[in-house]
Scaffold this active site. Structure first.
Site, mmCIF file in Angstrom:
data_model
loop_
_atom_site.group_PDB
_atom_site.id
_atom_site.type_symbol
_atom_site.label_atom_id
_atom_site.label_comp_id
_atom_site.label_asym_id
_atom_site.label_seq_id
_atom_site.Cartn_x
_atom_site.Cartn_y
_atom_site.Cartn_z
ATOM 1 N N ASP A 164 0.830 -1.203 0.000
ATOM 2 C CA ASP A 164 0.000 0.000 0.000
ATOM 3 C C ASP A 164 0.864 1.252 0.000
ATOM 4 O O ASP A 164 2.015 1.239 0.455
ATOM 5 C CB ASP A 164 -0.980 0.004 1.173
ATOM 6 C CG ASP A 164 -0.303 0.038 2.534
ATOM 7 O OD1 ASP A 164 0.686 -0.696 2.718
ATOM 8 O OD2 ASP A 164 -0.766 0.791 3.417
ATOM 9 N N GLU A 183 -0.084 -0.711 5.848
ATOM 10 C CA GLU A 183 0.983 -0.127 6.658
ATOM 11 C C GLU A 183 0.852 1.386 6.732
ATOM 12 O O GLU A 183 1.102 1.987 7.776
ATOM 13 C CB GLU A 183 2.349 -0.495 6.072
ATOM 14 C CG GLU A 183 3.521 -0.268 7.032
ATOM 15 C CD GLU A 183 4.121 1.126 6.973
ATOM 16 O OE1 GLU A 183 4.936 1.457 7.852
ATOM 17 O OE2 GLU A 183 3.785 1.896 6.046
#
Length: 380
Positions: free
Chosen positions: A71, A135
């Site tokens: 991500d 994250e």
């Protein structure tokens, strides 16, 4: 024999997936397909709306794990970019795109290094990947959940390398061997709204909040800890929702963050903030509420064979000893430490989260070489 992987081309393929948290947009599919092609046993682990992947090559010990995230943060002003943030263009030897530094290129570099090691027959134990899509967000359904599941299952991971962009000014100049802890706190002071000419009929929350913030800010938390900077408290927001000049407001709110070293725990700091809030509110007719959120505890991977191995691998490529540091923000290493010793090593982080995030192609290949040296030394 496993197929060779071009770390730069794999980086570009990953960047072309606009996986802004919590969206995946096929990024995890690219990682899974790549690792499955190398002979990894791949296991998708979905928690909530988040895609995670644990993949392992081999069944023997020791198990060297690479951890990372697919991500990325939002692009921001797309018009400010010199190139499309998800086109993964290479201009004058520099890869431009969201995730080029943080940290799709690191995933690609370790995958390429793993392919190289597998082809050469160097993996005498196991190599694994722990990849999350959560994250950059709240990080509740990503690495934290995967680690909890692996611990419950008794999965053995002996050491872990996290691919965060740890280099400060030049490639390989810094390796992270720990991180400070982080706690956020929201403070809400609820008083009684009233007319400024009749303060006895009101309870002004502002002086209470000011006293509390001053007391918190005035305390020196510590003078540092071996391998760590001093802890620091920063007030990040103050809000009094009142535009009138003749009204005592009914509420006042503030937020703060503390980055702390092992002199403290998150809970001890939360208790301290609550105690100071009670002092500041002494005699106050209203209410003070403190809502803490502990993002992670401070931790340190003690210097020893593993940190020395990683530092030596970096020196193999750069010719210089890296600084072993605990500076910077938090990372998913704070969760992985529950599994095993963890060290972070990656690209130069100067442009992460910025417009025109970028990484020189030669540094991506040098990172692959560092990871290859880590694997070779680990299984020597």
């Amino acid at each position: 024999m496993s197929a060779a992987i071009d770390a730069v081309e794999l980086s570009r393929e990953l960047i072309r997936k606009p996986s802004v948290t919590p969206a995946d947009e096929g990024a995890m599919d690219v990682v899974e397909r790549t690792l499955a092609g190398l002979g990894f046993a791949c296991r998708r682990m979905r928690f909530g709306e988040i895609e995670n992947l644990y993949a392992r090559y081999g069944t023997a010990r020791p198990n060297l794990c690479f951890a990372g995230h697919t991500d990325v943060v939002p692009v921001g002003d797309a018009a400010a970019w010199s190139k499309d943030a998800f086109a993964a263009d290479v201009v004058d030897g520099v890869l431009i795109g969201r995730g080029a530094v943080d940290m799709k290129s690191a995933i690609a570099a370790f995958a390429a290094a793993a392919a190289e090691a597998i082809a050469a027959g160097r993996v005498t134990g196991s190599v694994s990947f722990l990849i999350t899509g959560d994250e950059e967000g709240v990080a509740t359904h990503g690495t934290k959940k995967v680690v909890e599941a692996l611990l419950a299952e008794g999965e053995a991971i002996d050491h872990c390398v996290v691919g965060e962009p740890t280099s400060a000014e030049s490639f390989g100049d810094m390796v992270k061997v720990g991180r400070r802890g982080s706690i956020n706190a929201e403070i809400l002071v609820e008083g009684i709204q009233g007319h400024v000419a009749y303060p006895h009929r009101a309870a002004n929350p502002v002086p209470v909040l000011v006293r509390l913030l001053a007391a918190l800010q005035d305390r020196a938390l510590d003078e540092g800890y071996p391998e760590f900077q001093p802890s620091n408290l920063e007030v990040t927001m103050i809000d009094v929702p009142n535009t009138a000049t003749n009204v005592i407001p009914g509420t006042a709110k503030a937020r703060l963050n503390i980055r702390f070293n092992p002199n403290h725990t998150g809970q001890a700091l939360a208790d301290w903030i609550a105690a100071e809030a009670r002092k500041a509110a002494d005699g106050f007719k209203g209410k003070v509420t403190v809502t803490p959120q502990i993002s992670g505890e401070a931790f340190l991977t003690e210097r020893g064979p593993f940190t020395e191995l990683v530092a030596a691998a970096v020196k193999d490529v750069t010719g210089a000893e890296p600084e072993l540091s605990t500076s910077g923000g938090t990372s998913d290493a704070r969760f992985i430490r529950a599994l095993c010793p963890v060290v972070e090593v990656g690209l130069v982080g100067r442009t992460m989260h910025q417009v025109d995030e970028r990484a020189p192609v030669d540094e991506i290949r040098r990172l692959q070489a560092v990871y290859a040296a880590i694997i070779a030394r680990y299984f020597a």
